[in-house]
Design a protein around this motif. Sequence first.
Motif, mmCIF file in Angstrom:
data_model
loop_
_atom_site.group_PDB
_atom_site.id
_atom_site.type_symbol
_atom_site.label_atom_id
_atom_site.label_comp_id
_atom_site.label_asym_id
_atom_site.label_seq_id
_atom_site.Cartn_x
_atom_site.Cartn_y
_atom_site.Cartn_z
ATOM 1 N N LEU A 140 -61.322 1.401 -21.875
ATOM 2 C CA LEU A 140 -61.099 2.593 -22.677
ATOM 3 C C LEU A 140 -62.021 3.720 -22.245
ATOM 4 O O LEU A 140 -63.183 3.505 -21.890
ATOM 5 N N ALA A 160 -59.667 -4.886 -25.142
ATOM 6 C CA ALA A 160 -60.259 -3.593 -24.832
ATOM 7 C C ALA A 160 -61.724 -3.756 -24.446
ATOM 8 O O ALA A 160 -62.460 -4.547 -25.049
ATOM 9 N N LEU A 175 -63.560 3.907 -30.825
ATOM 10 C CA LEU A 175 -63.172 3.130 -32.002
ATOM 11 C C LEU A 175 -61.793 3.538 -32.516
ATOM 12 O O LEU A 175 -61.050 2.699 -33.037
ATOM 13 N N GLN A 177 -59.268 4.129 -30.836
ATOM 14 C CA GLN A 177 -58.211 3.535 -30.013
ATOM 15 C C GLN A 177 -58.048 2.035 -30.226
ATOM 16 O O GLN A 177 -57.147 1.424 -29.656
ATOM 17 N N LEU A 178 -58.900 1.437 -31.061
ATOM 18 C CA LEU A 178 -58.856 -0.013 -31.223
ATOM 19 C C LEU A 178 -57.695 -0.532 -32.072
ATOM 20 O O LEU A 178 -57.206 -1.634 -31.807
ATOM 21 N N CYS A 181 -55.012 -3.034 -30.743
ATOM 22 C CA CYS A 181 -55.565 -3.928 -29.721
ATOM 23 C C CYS A 181 -55.863 -5.291 -30.344
ATOM 24 O O CYS A 181 -56.152 -5.392 -31.531
ATOM 25 N N PHE A 184 -61.890 -6.653 -28.840
ATOM 26 C CA PHE A 184 -62.866 -5.693 -28.311
ATOM 27 C C PHE A 184 -64.088 -6.488 -27.896
ATOM 28 O O PHE A 184 -64.536 -7.374 -28.640
ATOM 29 N N TYR A 194 -71.884 1.603 -31.281
ATOM 30 C CA TYR A 194 -70.577 1.962 -31.844
ATOM 31 C C TYR A 194 -70.594 1.991 -33.366
ATOM 32 O O TYR A 194 -69.975 2.854 -33.993
ATOM 33 N N LEU A 207 -66.935 -4.455 -36.471
ATOM 34 C CA LEU A 207 -65.874 -4.422 -35.465
ATOM 35 C C LEU A 207 -64.711 -5.329 -35.840
ATOM 36 O O LEU A 207 -63.557 -5.043 -35.499
ATOM 37 N N LEU A 210 -61.678 -3.883 -37.340
ATOM 38 C CA LEU A 210 -60.821 -3.022 -36.520
ATOM 39 C C LEU A 210 -59.879 -3.790 -35.603
ATOM 40 O O LEU A 210 -58.828 -3.276 -35.233
ATOM 41 N N VAL A 211 -60.276 -4.998 -35.200
ATOM 42 C CA VAL A 211 -59.459 -5.797 -34.273
ATOM 43 C C VAL A 211 -59.417 -7.243 -34.749
ATOM 44 O O VAL A 211 -60.365 -7.722 -35.383
ATOM 45 N N ALA A 214 -63.046 -9.920 -32.515
ATOM 46 C CA ALA A 214 -64.233 -9.137 -32.177
ATOM 47 C C ALA A 214 -65.255 -10.063 -31.542
ATOM 48 O O ALA A 214 -65.558 -11.124 -32.082
#
Length: 316
Positions: A140, A160, A175, A177-178, A181, A184, A194, A207, A210-211, A214
Amino acid sequence: MATPPAVPDVFLSGLLFYDIGFAGLPAAPAAGAEVWAAERGTSPGGIANFAVTLSRLGSRTSLAAAFGDDVTGGLCWQELASEGVDLELSRRVQNWPMPLTVSLAYDGDRALITHGSPSPLSPDDLIATPPPARAAVAHLGPAPQAWIGKAIAQDTLVFAAAGWEEASQHPTAILAQLPGCHAFLPNDREAMAYTGADTAEKALAKLAELVPLAVVTCGADGALAIDGSTGETAAVPGVPVDAVDTTGAGDVFGAALVHATLAGLPLADRLRFAALVAALSVQRIGGATAAPRWSELAPWRCHDNNYAFLDDLPHE
């Protein structure tokens, strides 16, 4: 009629470098002084660390990247092709020299010196439609990449990755763009940058919101992860080895994690496998060219039952 190329297991896109490594330095170079290295080596670097590791582990691998049209660009192309990496979506760029990195390994770590300019071709210039791979690895940057959304839409698991520069200068953009995905894969310093957390554990928890997967790597101390898709959490120690050069170890770890994830291993075994592969790589100079082959991994199954899962992994 020509046989169409096989659909890759893993499709990759990211920044490519040619690396020159010096190891066994007694100390950092000082102004006006000359330091002799005990060892030296060359290797494709950047996203090539992922591509070569995956190919050596037995994953069919395809790479979309820009190569310089100079001598090092040609060497990089030849070495990746010889490793079985499909370069159909990669391109040699005229009048653009290959980015070059010099790695200086000393005191158990390394310092990097890089020269280069941004490629005139973006990932989306190279990738109109990503192949329907089982997984993809995407480096990314500050700007979103349209191909990633296309890969997600065809049920490709996108892993990612981003470097320290992105963590320190563009954390919000990365972040953002996660979502969508699958995973990460930052290291502990990057993860804390981050998220603003003061520990790797706290950063991992943020994290994981978000995904689904992680993962935070902690160098020689191992790695920790949360897989929300399976409800698993795990932390594993590093594998003790005498490190020669740690360049690319995080990428090698990530590639092994992708391979083990596609094999369906439990989270703790995925981390153990990735930590083992990364540890074996730091015993030689370079990232891509230091990635181990199965002949180096197989003995671990014989002398340590913690690696019994090696029998369940597909390999070359």
